[in-house]
Design a protein around this motif. Structure first.
Motif, PDB file in Angstrom:
ATOM      1  N   GLU A 152      33.412  43.131  41.685  1.00  0.00           N
ATOM      2  CA  GLU A 152      34.526  44.227  41.571  1.00  0.00           C
ATOM      3  C   GLU A 152      35.632  43.629  41.571  1.00  0.00           C
ATOM      4  O   GLU A 152      36.731  43.900  40.653  1.00  0.00           O
ATOM      5  N   SER A 153      36.034  42.339  42.279  1.00  0.00           N
ATOM      6  CA  SER A 153      37.506  41.966  42.216  1.00  0.00           C
ATOM      7  C   SER A 153      37.688  41.233  41.028  1.00  0.00           C
ATOM      8  O   SER A 153      38.743  41.123  40.716  1.00  0.00           O
ATOM      9  N   THR A 154      36.740  40.517  40.632  1.00  0.00           N
ATOM     10  CA  THR A 154      36.721  39.766  39.353  1.00  0.00           C
ATOM     11  C   THR A 154      37.097  40.837  37.827  1.00  0.00           C
ATOM     12  O   THR A 154      38.083  40.544  37.101  1.00  0.00           O
ATOM     13  N   LEU A 155      36.422  41.762  38.000  1.00  0.00           N
ATOM     14  CA  LEU A 155      36.450  42.813  36.802  1.00  0.00           C
ATOM     15  C   LEU A 155      37.715  43.352  37.238  1.00  0.00           C
ATOM     16  O   LEU A 155      38.619  43.803  36.098  1.00  0.00           O
ATOM     17  N   SER A 156      38.285  43.684  38.424  1.00  0.00           N
ATOM     18  CA  SER A 156      39.536  44.384  38.567  1.00  0.00           C
ATOM     19  C   SER A 156      40.899  43.489  37.986  1.00  0.00           C
ATOM     20  O   SER A 156      41.589  43.700  37.306  1.00  0.00           O
ATOM     21  N   ALA A 157      40.685  42.115  38.266  1.00  0.00           N
ATOM     22  CA  ALA A 157      41.609  41.155  37.993  1.00  0.00           C
ATOM     23  C   ALA A 157      41.511  41.106  36.465  1.00  0.00           C
ATOM     24  O   ALA A 157      42.630  41.237  35.650  1.00  0.00           O
TER      25      ALA A 157
END
Length: 173
Positions: A152-157
């Motif tokens: 989720e954090s990687t996709l968000s970034a």
């Protein structure tokens, strides 16, 4: 239906819920998108007004100071931690959507600030994006970053940075 989307409240606390919680930019983004699709100027205006309020509410001294995991209610000011990357992505997408219907400079500034949050323009000056791996870190804490790097954090970034890249490639104006 789109007419059931939550709308802004009147007064100082415009948010349609008692507290800001999670993925907040999606509500104004949905209002703006639905208003454009349905050719409903009132819905567009509500979405833009709510997004403007959210930008002002979540702007800190160093850039965005996003709503932390515990949420934020009326009268609560930042910085507060554990800020989540999904907030920056939602803000970037909402601003990109606003640009598509309004073109105002506030939206371009908000989009750039949401992407820059990952690059150190945040409450602690910490990088939340790992340039060497392309991963996003899981949260901004008072002492720096949560070094976990989940999907989720990687996709968000990647989503926020890509939205920022779109702005740079096709400036509003």
């Amino acid at each position: 239906t789109a007419r059931r989307l939550p709308r802004a409240h009147r007064g100082a606390w415009k948010w349609p819920e008692p507290r800001l919680t999670y993925d907040n930019g999606r509500i104004p983004e949905a209002l703006i998108a639905a208003g454009a699709l349905l050719d409903d100027d009132n819905m567009d205006a509500d979405g833009l007004d709510l997004l403007e309020w959210l930008i002002k509410t979540e702007t800190g001294e160093r850039g965005f100071s996003f709503t932390p995991v515990g949420g934020r209610g009326p009268g609560e000011r930042g910085p507060a931690f554990d800020q989540q990357p999904i907030e920056a992505w939602a803000m970037a997408d909402a601003c990109l959507r606003a640009i598509s219907v309004d073109g105002g400079s506030l939206w371009a500034t908000g989009l750039a600030a949401a992407a820059a949050w990952f690059l150190g323009r945040n409450d602690t000056g910490a990088l939340l994006y790992d340039h060497s791996t392309g991963a996003g870190y899981d949260g901004l804490e008072a002492g720096g970053v949560n070094l976990n790097r989940g999907a989720e954090s990687t996709l968000s970034a990647l989503g926020a940075l890509q939205a920022g890249h779109r702005l740079v490639r096709a400036p509003v104006g």
